[in-house]
Design an enzyme around this catalytic site. Structure first.
Site, PDB file in Angstrom:
ATOM      1  N   THR B  48       0.811  -1.136   0.119  1.00  0.00           N
ATOM      2  CA  THR B  48       0.035   0.116   0.055  1.00  0.00           C
ATOM      3  C   THR B  48       0.747   1.229  -0.175  1.00  0.00           C
ATOM      4  OG1 THR B  48      -2.432   1.017   1.086  1.00  0.00           O
ATOM      5  CG2 THR B  48      -0.026  -0.161   2.323  1.00  0.00           C
ATOM      6  N   GLU B  49       0.595   1.998  -0.649  1.00  0.00           N
ATOM      7  CA  GLU B  49       1.639   3.090  -0.947  1.00  0.00           C
ATOM      8  C   GLU B  49       2.048   4.063  -0.108  1.00  0.00           C
ATOM      9  OE1 GLU B  49      -1.325   2.562  -2.673  1.00  0.00           O
ATOM     10  OE2 GLU B  49      -2.030   4.542  -3.379  1.00  0.00           O
ATOM     11  N   ASN B  50       0.814   3.800   0.875  1.00  0.00           N
ATOM     12  CA  ASN B  50       1.162   5.407   2.107  1.00  0.00           C
ATOM     13  C   ASN B  50       2.002   4.591   3.255  1.00  0.00           C
ATOM     14  OD1 ASN B  50      -1.136   3.622   2.538  1.00  0.00           O
ATOM     15  ND2 ASN B  50      -1.877   3.845   4.228  1.00  0.00           N
TER      16      ASN B  50
END
Lengths: 251, 216, 251, 216
Positions: B48-50
Site C-alpha cells: 500500500t503506497e502509504n
C-alpha cells in the site's frame, strides 16, 4: 547541551509568520500533526501555503485551519475525500487555490529539496494534463518530465517518540511524509507522544536523525496506546468507539 | 442479452492470474476486492503506497488502529514479514518497477493502453489524483478492473480516451464484467470471453476491432 | 510459500554470466560481502564491471576477485587506499578500466536507478574535471550537472539478519551502500549472519524490504559478535587480535 | 622567520570556532584532529559520510568494531543519540545543506574560494575523489585546514588553482599554520594572524593582495 524540546505546542509553533509555506505530514488522519495545527490556529498565522497529501478531514486539524481562513493555497495530491467538506466548500467558493501534484512526484520533490537535488526527470504524469508545459525528455527509451524540488519554511510532523537531539521514530503507516518533510523545511517542528532520554532510541532504528529537526514537543500518548501497547477501542478517526457511536462526530 | 459476471466473480478471476510471490498493489475501490480471493495457501505480498509491504486484511472492530491504514484510508493489518517505510521510498518502489502487478479501476482504456481513471474533466469537479499516475506507470503489469460499459451503455474500451489521461500506453490487460482483454501492439485482443459473449458480440458492444489473444 | 533463502554461497551466486555488471556493497571492509565474492571467484564469471565504493582491500574479497583477473572495469569513488595494492598494480599495468564517480553522485545515481528516476541535476562536481562533458544547468541560482542512474545485473550485499521474504537489517556503518544497491540490481543476492523466522524482524525497523531481494544466504555470525552481543577481540580487518599480532596478515 | 602554529594548535583554533549544537563533518587526515579539541562540556554532533551521525572517539583496542568506522576507515564509536543511515541518505544530508560545518584539507584554495584537494593531476597517479566534492559543496560553512605553504615554500592560497578542482567558490574560511583567512567577494581577508605574522608579511608569503577581515 543540545535541547530541541519545547514545553508546549504553543511554543513549538511560535514565530511562524503570515505568508509562510508550511508542510504538514499525514496521509488522511494518520500522522497528521493535529495538536501542532491546533496551536497554529491559535497562533494566528495566515495567508499560508500548505503542502500536504490531502486537504483536511472532518472539522479538525488541517480542515480546521482551512475553516479559519488561514490558507491561501494548498499543494497536495488528493484533496477530495468523503470527509473533506471544509476544503470542498472553500474550493467551490473560489476561496482557496489548489495545485494538484501526483503523489509520487509530491514525495520525490519533497525528498529532492531535502537532498539538494536541483531537479529530476520523473516517469510519472508523462502525457497527462498534469505535465502540460513541463520539460519532457526521453532517456533510454522511456519518457520523463522534469520536476523541481518543493521546499518549505516550516514542516509540522507527528512522530511516536523523540529525544532532545530530535531523533525520531514513527508508528506504522503514520510515518508516511514525516521523514521527507522534516528534511525539506527550514524549520522542522515535531509533535511526539513522548520525549525519551537521549540514548534510549536504538541508533539502528532511528528513522529521522535529529539533524533534520528543530523543535520537539510531547503531546501525550495517542489514546489507542497504553504505555506503548496497542489497546484499540477507537474508530479510524481516533475517537473512543462508545462516543463515536453515541455522538456522531467530535474529537 | 450478454453475460455479465459480478464484481466478486471478476475479483476472483483477477486473483487467479496473480502468482505466488508477487508484489501487488490493489487500487482504491473495486480492486481491493481482489484481496478477498487470493488463495490462502499462497503468499502474495500486498503493497500500500502509504508505506507498507505485507498488508493483511481488515481488523475486527476492537483492533482498528488509526495508524495502520491502506491507500483508501481503511483500517488494515500487517502480516508477519511486513515492513514500513516513508512515502519517497514507497513511491520509489512503484516508480522503480519493483511491483509485479497493480490493479486499477478505469473510466476508459484506449486500444494503445492509455488509461483514464482520475478525472472526468467535468467542470466544477475537484481534481484529485493521489497515487494513480505513479501506479499506472510503475508496475510491471498493470491490470484494469472495470465494467465493460458505462451505466449509459458506452464502451469503456475506446480508440482514444476522451477523459484526462492517467498514463500513456501503460495498461497490460483489462478485466471486465464481459471479458478479459490484452492490450497488444495491434489493439485489444480477447483473452477470455465470459458466458455467451463472443468476439463478435464484444466487437459490437465496444465498436472496436478485436483480435483473439495469442496464448502466452 | 515464498522462500528466498538458499543453502550456500555457491548457490547464491549461481547464474552470474560473464560480462555482468555487479554492484558490491561495502565501505572499505565494512559491509563488504566477502563470502559471496569468494563464491563468485569460485563460480568463475569474468569480464565483469564492478560498481563499488572502493577497489578492494588487502588480498581478500573484492581484491581477490581483481587478482583473479575477473574484472574488466570498476566504477567507484575511491580506489586508492593504503591497502589497495592489488588494484593499484592492475591499474598501473593498464589491466583494468577505472571510472571515478564522486561518492555522493555514486550513491544518488544508484538510488535513482532503484527509484525510477531518469536523471537528476546534482550539485556535486560542478566545474571540476569529473563533470566535463556533462550537461550543466543553473537552477534558482545554483549550478548543477545532470547525472544518470547506475543499474546493475546483480548486487552482492552483506547484511546482519534476513528472513525468507528477504527483509534485511544491517549493523552500524556496514549498512552503507547495501540498501540502495539492493534496489538497483535486477537480481539482488544477500549474505547475512543469520536467517531469522518470518515475523521476527520488527516491521518498523526493517531497512531493506524483501521486495528488493532475490536470494539470501546465511554465512554465520561475524566473529566479533556472540549471539548478537559485541565481544570484540578483532582488529579492523576482522582478524582475531592474537593472530593479527603473530601472523602479520591472513584472514 | 614567521610564526607557525602546530597542527594541534591549529585544530584547537578551528574547534574554538565551532558552536555548540553544530553538525560537523571532519574530513580525512588532519581535520580529524579537530575532534580532540571540541569542548567536552558542549554537544557538537559529528557526521561521518559512511552513515553515522553522533560519532564518538576511537575505541580502545578491546572494543575495535570492524562495522563501526569513519570515512577514513578508522575505528570509531557511536554516542548516545547517534543514528545510522544508508549512503544516499547520508550524502543527501551533505548535499542538502544540513551540515553546519565541514573541515577539509587542501592542496590549493583560490581567492574566489575554489578548492583543490583531491588530485595533484600528476601523470600516473591513481585518481580517488571519495566524498570530497560532496563535502565541498554541501556544508553551510566550509573550513579548510592546511599549511599556508607547501614543503617547497609555495603558497597554497592562490589567485587561481592549478590543480584539478574539488569545488568552485565553495570555501568559507581557510585556517593555516600562519593565519586565518576569510574568503570574501574581494578575495582573501585576514581574519587573524598568529604570532608575529602581519598583513604585510602574509601578503609577501602568498604573493596575494590581502584585506583585513570585517568583524562578524
Amino acid at each position: 547541551m543540545i535541547d530541541k524540546t519545547v514545553p508546549d505546542a504553543e511554543t513549538a509553533v511560535s514565530g511562524i509568520p503570515d505568508g509562510s509555506t508550511v508542510m504538514m505530514g499525514g496521509f488522511g488522519r494518520a500522522g497528521q500533526p493535529v495538536e501542532l495545527i491546533d496551536a497554529l490556529i491559535a497562533q494566528g498565522a495566515g495567508d499560508l501555503t500548505i503542502v500536504a497529501n490531502n486537504a483536511g478531514n472532518g472539522d479538525t486539524g488541517l480542515a480546521a485551519l482551512l475553516a479559519a481562513k488561514r490558507v491561501r493555497k494548498i499543494i497536495c495530491s488528493f484533496p477530495r475525500q468523503h470527509d473533506s467538506w471544509v476544503f470542498d466548500g472553500l474550493y467551490r467558493a473560489g476561496e482557496i487555490e489548489l495545485e494538484i501534484v501526483p503523489q509520487g512526484n509530491l514525495a520525490e520533490r519533497i525528498r529532492a529539496a531535502g537532498a539538494g537535488i536541483g531537479a529530476f526527470f520523473s516517469p510519472t504524469g508523462v502525457g497527462t494534463e498534469l505535465a502540460e508545459g513541463k520539460e519532457a525528455r526521453t532517456i533510454e527509451g522511456r519518457d520523463y518530465v522534469l520536476e523541481y524540488p518543493i521546499r518549505a519554511d516550516f514542516a509540522l510532523v507527528s512522530a511516536l517518540k523523540g529525544d532532545r537531539w530530535g531523533n525520531l521514530v514513527y508508528r506504522e503507516t503514520a510515518r508516511n511524509f514525516g521523514p521527507i518533510m522534516a528534511s525539506a523545511a527550514t524549520t522542522t517542528i515535531v509533535q511526539v507522544d513522548e520525549i525519551v532520554p537521549l540514548g534510549s532510541l536504538d541508533p539502528e532504528t532511528v528513522v529521522t536523525p535529529g539533524i533534520f529537526v528543530d523543535r520537539v514537543v510531547a503531546v501525550g500518548e495517542r489514546i489507542w496506546l497504553d504505555d506503548g501497547t496497542f489497546i484499540g477501542g477507537v474508530d479510524l478517526e481516533g475517537r473512543p468507539v462508545e462516543s463515536a457511536l453515541s455522538e456522531g462526530s467530535a474529537r | 442479452m450478454s453475460t455479465r459476471i459480478s464484481r466478486d466473480e471478476l475479483a476472483r478471476r483477477i486473483a487467479a492470474d496473480i502468482r505466488e510471490g508477487s508484489y501487488v498493489n490493489l487500487g482504491i475501490g473495486a480492486p481491493t476486492l481482489v484481496a478477498n480471493f487470493l488463495p490462502e495457501d499462497q503468499e502474495i505480498i500486498l503493497h500500500t503506497e502509504n508505506g507498507l509491504l505485507g498488508m493483511g486484511q481488515a481488523p475486527d472492530a476492537d483492533h482498528v488502529d488509526p495508524d495502520l491504514i491502506n491507500a483508501g484510508k481503511q483500517a488494515v493489518t500487517a502480516l508477519p514479514g511486513a515492513a514500513y517505510f516513508h512515502h519517497a521510498d514507497s513511491f520509489g518502489m512503484m516508480r522503480g518497477g519493483h511491483l509485479d502487478v497493480c490493479v486499477l479501476g478505469a473510466f476508459q482504456v484506449s486500444q494503445t493502453g492509455d488509461l483514464a481513471n482520475w478525472s472526468t474533466g467535468a467542470p466544477g469537479s475537484i481534481p484529485a489524483v493521489g497515487g494513480a499516475m505513479d501506479l499506472a506507470i510503475g508496475a510491471k503489469a498493470v491490470y484494469v478492473m472495470t465494467d465493460l460499459l458505462t451505466k449509459t451503455g458506452e464502451s469503456k474500451l475506446v480508440v482514444e480516451c476522451s477523459y484526462p489521461l492517467t498514463g500513456v500506453g501503460c495498461v497490460t490487460r483489462v478485466y471486465t464484467d464481459h471479458a478479459v482483454f490484452d492490450v497488444t501492439p495491434d489493439g485489444f485482443a480477447l483473452r477470455e470471453a465470459f458466458g455467451d459473449n463472443t468476439l463478435e458480440s464484444l466487437s459490437e458492444l465496444t465498436g472496436l476491432t478485436l483480435a483473439a489473444a495469442k496464448e502466452n
